[in-house]
Design a protein around this motif. Structure first.
Motif, PDB file in Angstrom:
ATOM      1  N   GLY A  56      -3.238 -15.205 -37.162  1.00 12.56           N
ATOM      2  CA  GLY A  56      -3.079 -15.277 -38.606  1.00 12.56           C
ATOM      3  C   GLY A  56      -2.066 -14.313 -39.183  1.00 12.56           C
ATOM      4  O   GLY A  56      -2.031 -14.098 -40.392  1.00 12.56           O
ATOM      5  N   VAL A  57      -1.214 -13.748 -38.331  1.00 13.37           N
ATOM      6  CA  VAL A  57      -0.136 -12.884 -38.833  1.00 13.37           C
ATOM      7  C   VAL A  57       0.946 -13.792 -39.405  1.00 13.37           C
ATOM      8  O   VAL A  57       1.446 -14.675 -38.698  1.00 13.37           O
ATOM      9  CB  VAL A  57       0.445 -11.992 -37.707  1.00 13.37           C
ATOM     10  N   THR A  58       1.301 -13.590 -40.671  1.00 14.71           N
ATOM     11  CA  THR A  58       2.303 -14.453 -41.297  1.00 14.71           C
ATOM     12  C   THR A  58       3.672 -13.786 -41.346  1.00 14.71           C
ATOM     13  O   THR A  58       4.692 -14.453 -41.418  1.00 14.71           O
ATOM     14  CB  THR A  58       1.874 -14.856 -42.726  1.00 14.71           C
ATOM     15  N   GLU A  59       3.673 -12.458 -41.300  1.00 13.25           N
ATOM     16  CA  GLU A  59       4.922 -11.700 -41.265  1.00 13.25           C
ATOM     17  C   GLU A  59       5.692 -12.041 -39.981  1.00 13.25           C
ATOM     18  O   GLU A  59       5.072 -12.217 -38.936  1.00 13.25           O
ATOM     19  CB  GLU A  59       4.542 -10.222 -41.164  1.00 13.25           C
ATOM     20  N   PRO A  60       7.025 -12.087 -40.037  1.00 18.06           N
ATOM     21  CA  PRO A  60       7.760 -12.334 -38.797  1.00 18.06           C
ATOM     22  C   PRO A  60       7.625 -11.169 -37.807  1.00 18.06           C
ATOM     23  O   PRO A  60       7.730 -10.004 -38.198  1.00 18.06           O
ATOM     24  CB  PRO A  60       9.208 -12.503 -39.255  1.00 18.06           C
ATOM     25  N   VAL A  61       7.356 -11.504 -36.574  1.00 18.85           N
ATOM     26  CA  VAL A  61       7.212 -10.487 -35.527  1.00 18.85           C
ATOM     27  C   VAL A  61       8.539 -10.370 -34.791  1.00 18.85           C
ATOM     28  O   VAL A  61       9.043 -11.344 -34.249  1.00 18.85           O
ATOM     29  CB  VAL A  61       6.087 -10.884 -34.538  1.00 18.85           C
ATOM     30  N   THR A  62       9.099  -9.171 -34.827  1.00 21.87           N
ATOM     31  CA  THR A  62      10.392  -8.956 -34.169  1.00 21.87           C
ATOM     32  C   THR A  62      10.241  -7.849 -33.132  1.00 21.87           C
ATOM     33  O   THR A  62       9.263  -7.110 -33.155  1.00 21.87           O
ATOM     34  CB  THR A  62      11.464  -8.540 -35.190  1.00 21.87           C
ATOM     35  N   SER A  63      11.212  -7.734 -32.252  1.00 22.13           N
ATOM     36  CA  SER A  63      11.167  -6.675 -31.244  1.00 22.13           C
ATOM     37  C   SER A  63      11.126  -5.324 -31.943  1.00 22.13           C
ATOM     38  O   SER A  63      11.937  -5.048 -32.818  1.00 22.13           O
ATOM     39  CB  SER A  63      12.402  -6.735 -30.338  1.00 22.13           C
ATOM     40  N   PRO A  64      10.174  -4.475 -31.573  1.00 29.65           N
ATOM     41  CA  PRO A  64      10.112  -3.157 -32.211  1.00 29.65           C
ATOM     42  C   PRO A  64      11.175  -2.233 -31.615  1.00 29.65           C
ATOM     43  O   PRO A  64      10.881  -1.299 -30.890  1.00 29.65           O
ATOM     44  CB  PRO A  64       8.692  -2.674 -31.891  1.00 29.65           C
ATOM     45  N   THR A  65      12.423  -2.526 -31.973  1.00 32.48           N
ATOM     46  CA  THR A  65      13.541  -1.807 -31.360  1.00 32.48           C
ATOM     47  C   THR A  65      13.762  -0.432 -31.978  1.00 32.48           C
ATOM     48  O   THR A  65      14.092   0.522 -31.290  1.00 32.48           O
ATOM     49  CB  THR A  65      14.838  -2.643 -31.476  1.00 32.48           C
ATOM     50  N   PHE A  66      13.598  -0.357 -33.294  1.00 28.62           N
ATOM     51  CA  PHE A  66      13.891   0.900 -33.969  1.00 28.62           C
ATOM     52  C   PHE A  66      12.645   1.717 -34.273  1.00 28.62           C
ATOM     53  O   PHE A  66      12.715   2.860 -34.686  1.00 28.62           O
ATOM     54  CB  PHE A  66      14.697   0.649 -35.254  1.00 28.62           C
ATOM     55  N   THR A  67      11.506   1.104 -34.065  1.00 27.23           N
ATOM     56  CA  THR A  67      10.247   1.837 -34.208  1.00 27.23           C
ATOM     57  C   THR A  67       9.527   1.659 -32.883  1.00 27.23           C
ATOM     58  O   THR A  67       9.725   0.675 -32.188  1.00 27.23           O
ATOM     59  CB  THR A  67       9.373   1.214 -35.311  1.00 27.23           C
ATOM     60  N   LEU A  68       8.703   2.597 -32.551  1.00 27.60           N
ATOM     61  CA  LEU A  68       7.972   2.460 -31.290  1.00 27.60           C
ATOM     62  C   LEU A  68       6.805   1.504 -31.422  1.00 27.60           C
ATOM     63  O   LEU A  68       6.425   0.852 -30.462  1.00 27.60           O
ATOM     64  CB  LEU A  68       7.484   3.832 -30.820  1.00 27.60           C
ATOM     65  N   ALA A  69       6.261   1.444 -32.636  1.00 27.80           N
ATOM     66  CA  ALA A  69       5.097   0.571 -32.818  1.00 27.80           C
ATOM     67  C   ALA A  69       5.159  -0.130 -34.162  1.00 27.80           C
ATOM     68  O   ALA A  69       5.413   0.487 -35.189  1.00 27.80           O
ATOM     69  CB  ALA A  69       3.822   1.390 -32.722  1.00 27.80           C
ATOM     70  N   ASN A  70       4.960  -1.451 -34.149  1.00 26.41           N
ATOM     71  CA  ASN A  70       4.809  -2.220 -35.378  1.00 26.41           C
ATOM     72  C   ASN A  70       3.350  -2.633 -35.499  1.00 26.41           C
ATOM     73  O   ASN A  70       2.710  -2.943 -34.496  1.00 26.41           O
ATOM     74  CB  ASN A  70       5.674  -3.486 -35.343  1.00 26.41           C
ATOM     75  N   ARG A  71       2.868  -2.649 -36.734  1.00 27.07           N
ATOM     76  CA  ARG A  71       1.481  -3.030 -36.977  1.00 27.07           C
ATOM     77  C   ARG A  71       1.452  -4.235 -37.906  1.00 27.07           C
ATOM     78  O   ARG A  71       2.094  -4.234 -38.958  1.00 27.07           O
ATOM     79  CB  ARG A  71       0.752  -1.845 -37.612  1.00 27.07           C
ATOM     80  N   TYR A  72       0.758  -5.267 -37.503  1.00 30.05           N
ATOM     81  CA  TYR A  72       0.645  -6.485 -38.307  1.00 30.05           C
ATOM     82  C   TYR A  72      -0.817  -6.745 -38.608  1.00 30.05           C
ATOM     83  O   TYR A  72      -1.684  -6.488 -37.765  1.00 30.05           O
ATOM     84  CB  TYR A  72       1.218  -7.688 -37.545  1.00 30.05           C
ATOM     85  N   GLU A  73      -1.065  -7.275 -39.810  1.00 29.44           N
ATOM     86  CA  GLU A  73      -2.445  -7.599 -40.191  1.00 29.44           C
ATOM     87  C   GLU A  73      -2.666  -9.096 -40.064  1.00 29.44           C
ATOM     88  O   GLU A  73      -1.992  -9.886 -40.705  1.00 29.44           O
ATOM     89  CB  GLU A  73      -2.699  -7.194 -41.656  1.00 29.44           C
ATOM     90  N   GLY A  74      -3.630  -9.461 -39.270  1.00 28.03           N
ATOM     91  CA  GLY A  74      -4.054 -10.855 -39.177  1.00 28.03           C
ATOM     92  C   GLY A  74      -5.572 -10.861 -39.152  1.00 28.03           C
ATOM     93  O   GLY A  74      -6.196  -9.956 -39.701  1.00 28.03           O
ATOM     94  N   ARG A  75      -6.161 -11.868 -38.538  1.00 33.19           N
ATOM     95  CA  ARG A  75      -7.619 -11.865 -38.369  1.00 33.19           C
ATOM     96  C   ARG A  75      -8.032 -10.583 -37.644  1.00 33.19           C
ATOM     97  O   ARG A  75      -9.056  -9.988 -37.920  1.00 33.19           O
ATOM     98  CB  ARG A  75      -8.066 -13.103 -37.580  1.00 33.19           C
TER      99      ARG A  75
END
Ligand code: ADP
Ligand code: MG
Length: 163
Positions: A56-75
């Motif tokens: 249920g993540v609606t945000e586009p998921v991209t390679s975390p190239t410039f950050t070490l960790a990306n956090r997305y909210e879904g179910r």
């Protein structure tokens, strides 16, 4: 060589890799870790996109190239890390990985780089290139009791892509 806790799969298009990952949706839970291993362009991010979308993540998921960790909210929360830039295990420890892992499903691209810092309870997803440009081969390996207990369920859920 294959073992009882190893699952071999194949896909022939990026959409199939996303669908394969999405099929894991009913089998993942808070605190799960997936380590994604494979050369550049193997499909580690495509896999993450498939699972995140299914969660249920609606945000586009991209390679975390410039950050070490990306956090997305879904179910569930999806933590997406790229260990490629991590040069020292100390840096991995600075990430407070264990705390991160408590909340949501965590996928770590190039996780093998920081293998000694990873818990012995995870699903290893190894992706290699097949014969054709769009062919990819997957070896899923359950490490530790959390995932070993789910191997039969994984095999059932992923039967469509069995190699
Ligand atoms: P990585 O994160 O491993 O570097 P990406 O997921 O960013 O890889 O990119 C994979 C690339 O390979 C994309 O350009 C995608 O369109 C292409 N591709 C072709 N066939 C497949 C497949 N079967 N599975 C995943 N990606 C594929
Ligand atoms: Mg990537």
């Amino acid at each position: 060589m294959s073992s009882a806790s190893e699952i071999r799969l194949r896909t022939a298009a990026p959409t199939q890799t996303r669908a394969l990952a999405a099929a894991l949706v009913a089998l993942v839970d808070d605190g799960d870790l997936l380590m994604l291993v494979g050369d550049l362009g193997a499909g580690k991010t495509a896999f993450t996109q498939g699972l995140a979308a299914a969660l249920g993540v609606t945000e586009p998921v991209t390679s975390p190239t410039f950050t070490l960790a990306n956090r997305y909210e879904g179910r569930l929360v999806v933590n997406h890390l790229d260990a490629y830039r991590i040069e020292a295990i100390e840096e991995a420890q600075d990430l407070a990985l264990i705390e991160l892992l408590e909340d949501g499903v965590t996928l770590i691209e190039w996780g093998d780089v920081i293998l000694p810092a990873l818990p012995e309870d995870r699903l290893d997803v190894r992706i290699t290139f097949g014969t054709g440009d769009d062919d990819r081969e997957f070896v899923l390996g359950a490490v530790g009791p959390r995932w070993t207990a789910r191997v039969d369920a994984l095999r059932d859920a992923l039967g469509e892509w069995a190699a």
